[in-house]
Design an enzyme around this catalytic site. Structure first.
Site: not given
Ligand SMILES: *[C@@H]1O[C@H](CO)[C@@H](O)[C@H](O)[C@H]1NC(C)=O
Ligand SMILES: *[C@@H]1O[C@H](CO)[C@@H](O)[C@H](O)[C@H]1NC(C)=O
Ligand SMILES: *[C@@H]1O[C@H](CO)[C@@H](O)[C@H](O)[C@H]1NC(C)=O
Ligand SMILES: *[C@@H]1O[C@H](CO)[C@@H](O)[C@H](O)[C@H]1NC(C)=O
Ligand SMILES: *[C@@H]1O[C@H](CO)[C@@H](O)[C@H](O)[C@H]1NC(C)=O
Ligand SMILES: *[C@@H]1O[C@H](CO)[C@@H](O)[C@H](O)[C@H]1NC(C)=O
Ligand SMILES: *[C@@H]1O[C@H](CO)[C@@H](O)[C@H](O)[C@H]1NC(C)=O
Length: 588
Positions: A184, A192, A228, A237, A239, A304, A306, A340, A542, A557
C-alpha cells in the site's frame, strides 16, 4: 501492483467503532500554537476524503483501506466528478448502493497506483561486480542476489500524466525514478529512503540512489522541508530527517563533489526547518545554560487524509472541539516521528487519546539533527565552504552538549526522552528537571550511539553496551522496539530494520571489540529471521516479530505489508558490513 485486502486489526477494546458519519467541523480560528488556521492540502484531497467516508459507509469495514481512496486520480475535471458524487442516491446514513458507488469509482477515477509506473533502474545488473565480497556461504549469497533483484520490483517513476495535470493527482510530480517500500506504500517515503539507499549502495546502484535524493531535494525546494511521503496529503508533516545522512553516504562511496555541492543548500534549508518556530524548544539547565533542541510537530490539526475515517473514529469520544484538534495534531505528529504508533508517545499506555508527541523532546530526532549538523559541516568542508563548515561544527558541538545534559541518564546508561512540562505554546523556555526524563525502555534510548561523537567515546560505549545487554530489548530474533506489548506497531514484540541498523552500526564502528561482537550478534539474528521468513512466505516484510525467528510482525492500524524497501536495504547493508562465512549456518 495489486492492493492487498486490508482490514483493521486494532487490538485494544477502546477502539470502539462508533457510527458517527457527520463531518467534524473544525473551528479554524482556534488552531493552536503555530501557523494560524489549518488549510486543506488540495481541493482534490479534501474531496477524496469524502469519497473515502462514503466508501466506508457503503462497502463496510472489512477489507477497507482508507488510503486506497486518497490515492485515486481523476479522469476529468474535479467539478464534474464532484457533481456526479453529490448526485449519488443516498440512504439516511450517507451510504450509496454498492453498484452505484462502484460504477462512480470506475467512471470517474483511475485506480490507485495507476499514476506510479514500474520503471527498470538503468544501473541494475543481476550480479554487480564486487557484490558483497565477504558473503561466502552459497545459500546466503543466492538469497542476497534475490533480495538485490527486488530493486527491479520496487522501482517506479511518476506517469507522464501527473506532470501534465498535477491537479488530477494526489501523487506529487517528482522528477526522477524512486524506490517504493511496497504494497500500500506506493510512493516514495522520507526516512525509509535512507535504508533503501544503504542497500542500493551495496548493490552498486549509485544513480538510483542519487535520483532518490534528487526527488527529496525537489520536495525541499517546493515545500521547505522533506514531506513524510510524496503525496499531496503528506504536505503538513515531515519524517525523521535523514537526508544529510543519505547525501553523505553517497558522497563517501562515489566522491561526487558536484552532487554534494548541489545538495548543500537544501540541507541547510531543512536544518532551519527543524530548528525554528514550533520545532525548537530551549531547556535551561541547573547552571542556567540554555540548550536548544527539537521536537516533532505536524502543521495539521485535522484527521490525516489517508486515514481520515479511522482518525475520526478514534477521536469520536473527545467532544471538546479544541481538544479534538489537539488530538488530531498529536496523531499527525506521531506519524511524523516514523514510530506510528507506540506507547512511547502516550501518557496513559492504555488510552490512545492520550497521545502527547508534541510534549516530548525525542532522543532520536535530536541525534539525527546532530548527525545532520556534522554531515553539513563535513560536506561544506569537502566542497570548500569553510565558513559553513565551522558554523555547523559549532552547532553540532552545542547539540552534543544539549543531548548529554537533557537526555543522558548516567545511572541507566541510556538517553531518555524528555517530557515538556507545558503542552501549550510557551515551550520556548523550560527548566530542566530530572523527573521529566521518561524512564521507560525504548530502543530509541540507544540511538545516539549511531552518531560518531558518541560512539567515539570509549567509556560511554562501554556503559551503553552493558545497558543494552541488560535492557531486555535483545531478543531471539533482534532488538525489540520497547518492552510493552500494546498491540501498537512500534512496541514489543515488533522489530524494525532502522532500529537494528542504527544500534548495530554504532556498536560496530565504536572500535570496541566487545561492542562489535554485540553488533554482529544482532546482525546475524536479524539476517536469519529475514531469511527464514522469506523462504516461508516468498516475500520480505515491513517488520518482524523478534520473539520468533522467521515470523513477521503485526499490530497497528493496517495489515502487515510486504516488499519491502528498508528491510531489503538492511539485509544488503548488514551483509556488506559483516559478511557471512562459508560455514556459518543460516537456519535458526
Ligand atoms: C499544509 O501544507 C500546505 C502545503 O505546503 C500549506 O499550504 C499549508 O499552509 C499547510 N498548513 C499549515 C497549517 O501549515
Ligand atoms: C447504511 O445504510 C444502509 C442502507 O440502509 C445499510 O445497508 C448499511 O449497512 C448502513 N451502513 C452502516 C455502516 O451502518
Ligand atoms: C538563558 O535564557 C534566559 C531567558 O531568555 C536568559 O534569561 C538567560 O540569561 C540565558 N542564559 C544564558 C547563560 O545565556
Ligand atoms: C475545551 O478544552 C479546553 C482545553 O482543555 C478548555 O480550555 C475549554 O474550556 C474547553 N471548552 C469547552 C467548551 O468545554
Ligand atoms: C488509563 O486509561 C484506561 C483506559 O481508558 C483507564 O481505565 C485508566 O484509568 C487510565 N489510567 C490513568 C492513570 O488515568
Ligand atoms: C536516572 O535513572 C535513575 C534510575 O532509573 C533515576 O533514579 C534518576 O532519577 C534518573 N535521573 C538521573 C538524572 O540520573
Ligand atoms: C518480482 O518481479 C518478478 C518479475 O515480475 C516476479 O516474478 C516476482 O514474483 C516478484 N517478486 C516479488 C517478491 O514480488
Amino acid at each position: 501492483m495489486p492492493d492487498p485486502s486490508t482490514q483493521f486489526t486494532l487490538a485494544s477494546s477502546f477502539f470502539f467503532f462508533s457510527l458517527v458519519f457527520s463531518t467534524i467541523m473544525i473551528d479554524v480560528t482556534k488552531a493552536s500554537c503555530d501557523s494560524g488556521p489549518v488549510k486543506p492540502t488540495t481541493p482534490l484531497v479534501t474531496f477524496l476524503e469524502q469519497v473515502q467516508q462514503t466508501a466506508l459507509t457503503t462497502l463496510g469495514k472489512s477489507h477497507f483501506d482508507p488510503k486506497l481512496y486518497v490515492d485515486l486520480s481523476l479522469k476529468s475535471e474535479l467539478s464534474s466528478t464532484q457533481n456526479a458524487f453529490h448526485k449519488l442516491p443516498r440512504s439516511a446514513n450517507g451510504s450509496a448502493s454498492v453498484k452505484d458507488f462502484n460504477e462512480f469509482i470506475k467512471d470517474y477515477f483511475e485506480g490507485a497506483g495507476h499514476d506510479v509506473v514500474l520503471a527498470k533502474p538503468e544501473d541494475f545488473v543481476p550480479e554487480p561486480e564486487g557484490f558483497l565480497p565477504n558473503v561466502k556461504n552459497p545459500e546466503v549469497r543466492a538469497w542476497a542476489l534475490e533480495v538485490h533483484s527486488l530493486w527491479k520490483n520496487l522501482s517506479r517513476k511518476v506517469a507522464g500524466g501527473v506532470h501534465k495535470r498535477p491537479e488530477y493527482h494526489t501523487l506529487l510530480p517528482l522528477p526522477e525514478k524512486f524506490i517504493i517500500p511496497g504494497s500500500r506504500f506506493r510512493e516514495v517515503y522520507y526516512w525509509d529512503s535512507y535504508w533503501v539507499i544503504r542497500g542500493l549502495l551495496a548493490s552498486k546502484m549509485y544513480d538510483t540512489a542519487k535520483s532518490i535524493v534528487t526527488n527529496l531535494i525537489f520536495l525541499i525546494e517546493e515545500y521547505g522541508y522533506v514531506l513524510n511521503g510524496a503525496r499531496a496529503y503528506y504536505t503538513n508533516r515531515s519524517q525523521p530527517p535523514l537526508l544529510s545522512a543519505m547525501v553523505s553516504e553517497i558522497y563517501k562511496r562515489t566522491g561526487d563533489l558536484e552532487f554534494a555541492r548541489k545538495a548543500l543548500p537544501a540541507l541547510i534549508k531543512e536544518h532551519e526547518f527543524w530548528n525554528s518556530g514550533i520545532h525548537k524548544v530551549v531547556i535551561q539547565d541547573e547552571q542556567a545554560c540554555n540548550h536548544s533542541l527539537s521536537r516533532y510537530y505536524a502543521m495539521w490539526n485535522q484527521p490525516r487524509p489517508e486515514s481520515s475515517t479511522l482518525d475520526k473514529e478514534l477521536a469520536s469520544k473527545i467532544l471538546n472541539v479544541s481538544e479534538k484538534q489537539q488530538f488530531y495534531r498529536e496523531v499527525a505528529s506521531t506519524a511524523e516521528t516514523g514510530w506510528d504508533f507506540s506507547t512511547r508517545w502516550m501518557r496513559n499506555h492504555s488510552d490512545f487519546t492520550t497521545l502527547a508527541t508534541t510534549s516530548i523532546l525525542p532522543v532520536d530526532l535530536n541525534a539525527f539533527i546532530l548527525g545532520m549538523e556534522r554531515d553539513i559541516a563535513f560536506l561544506s568542508k569537502v566542497t570548500g565552504d569553510r565558513r559553513n563548515s565551522e558554523l555547523f561544527l559549532k552547532a553540532s558541538e552545542a547539540r552534543h552538549k544539549a543531548i548529554k545534559t537533557v537526555f543522558w541518564n548516567e545511572t541507566k546508561g541510556q538517553w531518555l526522552d524528555y517530557w515538556l512540562s507545558d503542552i501549550k505554546c510557551n515551550t520556548e523556555h523550560q527548566t530542566w528537571e530530572a523527573s521529566n526524563q521518561n524512564q521507560n525502555v525504548f530502543a530509541s534510548n540507544f540511538i545516539p550511539l549511531w552518531i560518531e561523537s558518541f560512539y567515539s567515546d570509549p567509556s560511554m560505549v562501554e556503559k551503553v553496551t552493558k545497558s543494552l545487554q541488560s535492557s531486555g530489548l535483545l531478543r531471539a530474533a533482534g532488538i525489540a522496539t520497547s518492552l510493552t506489548n500494546s498491540g501498537q506497531q512500534w512496541d514489543f514484540p515488533n522489530g524494525w530494520a532502522p532500529i537494528q541498523h542504527m544500534i548495530a552500526e554504532g556498536l560496530a564502528r565504536s572500535g570496541s571489540k566487545e561492542a562489535k561482537l554485540v553488533a554482529e550478534d544482532i546482525a546475524v539474528r536479524w539476517i536469519r529471521t529475514n531469511y527464514k521468513a522469506y523462504k516461508k512466505t516468498g516475500v520480505m516484510h515491513e517488520k518482524y516479530d523478534v520473539e520468533k525467528c522467521g515470523e513477521f510482525g503485526g499490530g497497528g492500524e493496517y495489515v502487515p505489508q510486504t516488499g519491502f524497501g528498508w528491510s531489503n536495504g538492511l539485509v544488503l547493508a548488514f551483509l556488506e558490513e559483516f559478511g557471512w562465512p562459508q560455514d556459518r549456518k543460516i537456519d535458526c
